[in-house]
Design an enzyme around this catalytic site. Sequence first.
Site, PDB file in Angstrom:
ATOM      1  CD  GLU A  77      -2.482  -1.416   2.676  1.00  0.00           C
ATOM      2  OE1 GLU A  77      -2.913  -0.359   3.201  1.00  0.00           O
ATOM      3  OE2 GLU A  77      -2.628  -2.539   3.184  1.00  0.00           O
ATOM      4  CD  GLU A 113      -8.808   2.822   4.940  1.00  0.00           C
ATOM      5  OE1 GLU A 113      -8.958   2.264   6.049  1.00  0.00           O
ATOM      6  OE2 GLU A 113      -7.898   2.513   4.138  1.00  0.00           O
TER       7      GLU A 113
END
Length: 412
Positions: free
Chosen positions: A217, A327
């Site tokens: 990520e 997010e």
Amino acid sequence: MAATRACMIALVTFLVLEGVAAAAVGTAGTSELRRRQVRSLLKKLNKAPLASIESPDGDIIDCVHISKQPAFDHPLLKNHTIQMRPSYHPEGLYDDSNVSTYSMTQTWHQNGKCPANTIPIRRTKEEDILRASSVTRFGKKSPMSIPKFLSVDEHNPLDVTIGHQHAVTYTRKGRYHGTKGSINLWQPAIGTAKDFSLAQVWITGGSYNGMDLNTIEVGWQVFPEMYGDKSTRLFIFWTRDAYRTTGCYNLQCSGFVQTNNKFGIGASFSPVSSYGGLQYEITILIWKDPKGGNWWLQVGSNILGYWPSSIFSNLQNGASNIMWGGEVYSPYAGQTSTNMGSGHFPREGFGKASYIKNIQVVDSFNKLKPPGPLGLGNKQPNCYSVQSGSTSKNWGTYMFYGGPGKNPSCPQ
């Protein structure tokens, strides 16, 4: 009778005082244990620097010799030979940008640079660790608060745990060896010190169901609990067991091998985009080297380093899914007012909404190509939403995403 009562009162008082004293000793013992744990972790994380730079944002950037970095504390990397450059770049690179020609900069660059053969590491301070829920959880994601990715649990694709919300686009399940995309930088408003907001790419293999989820990520985030401020920062993360015991943010555990002396992972960006004004972005490229198998990271034109293939299980053979987007997390009940991206919905478009453009994937022949049909996922579109755009000459495959969180139309 009076004497007996006096004796009983004295005994009770004695026992209460003993209990208070024991509790105080216990608390003191716990505090001392925590202090020892903190000191031990600081010693492990903060390697002896050859030079240090004090950043205007309060960070201390330590220039650590490349051979002394935290990566080599990993048991699988004890005798690892550093690969200073990848064997191959993906073919077909393109990045037609009509946004700006500004070079990517971090705040600490204003006060110096690290010398050759060193890497910049943001120094971990005692207060950074003390903000975490525990010393052992510092720099990690909690297994109980990690959302299920839309692409790795297909039987229930929008199931996320309480507190996490996404606005993302994702590939069909397949075999991928990397991805590329340009994400514009924002400094979203954060509702509470425990909240965070980020934009990133996820490269995944395995699943939560098998407890063997591997991820890589990369992106930017605003995370006061982690960094002690609300600056927009470059971050990386990885795991090989669905976040249970392996992996961490940035260089706060061993794993990622940094080779670049110009950019600090975990350091803040400056400048960032402004609503209706100049737009700044970072281009992220992650790919699996066909020769060595390592997963390389390039940000802008700078190769930062790699995740050795040996620290993974499923990702040793390639990824099965890739996802891009935003997010937001808040641990508190009710809808948070933390912004995602610019804090504005995708319908407002360029200059006002957040975007990711020129989205590409790397195939098994080490070639960059369009990602094909993409899925869209967001659980509460009145809070945060996502919108894909038709492919264009300058932007390739792109998306807009984001939102303000708490608002009159957003469920509480």
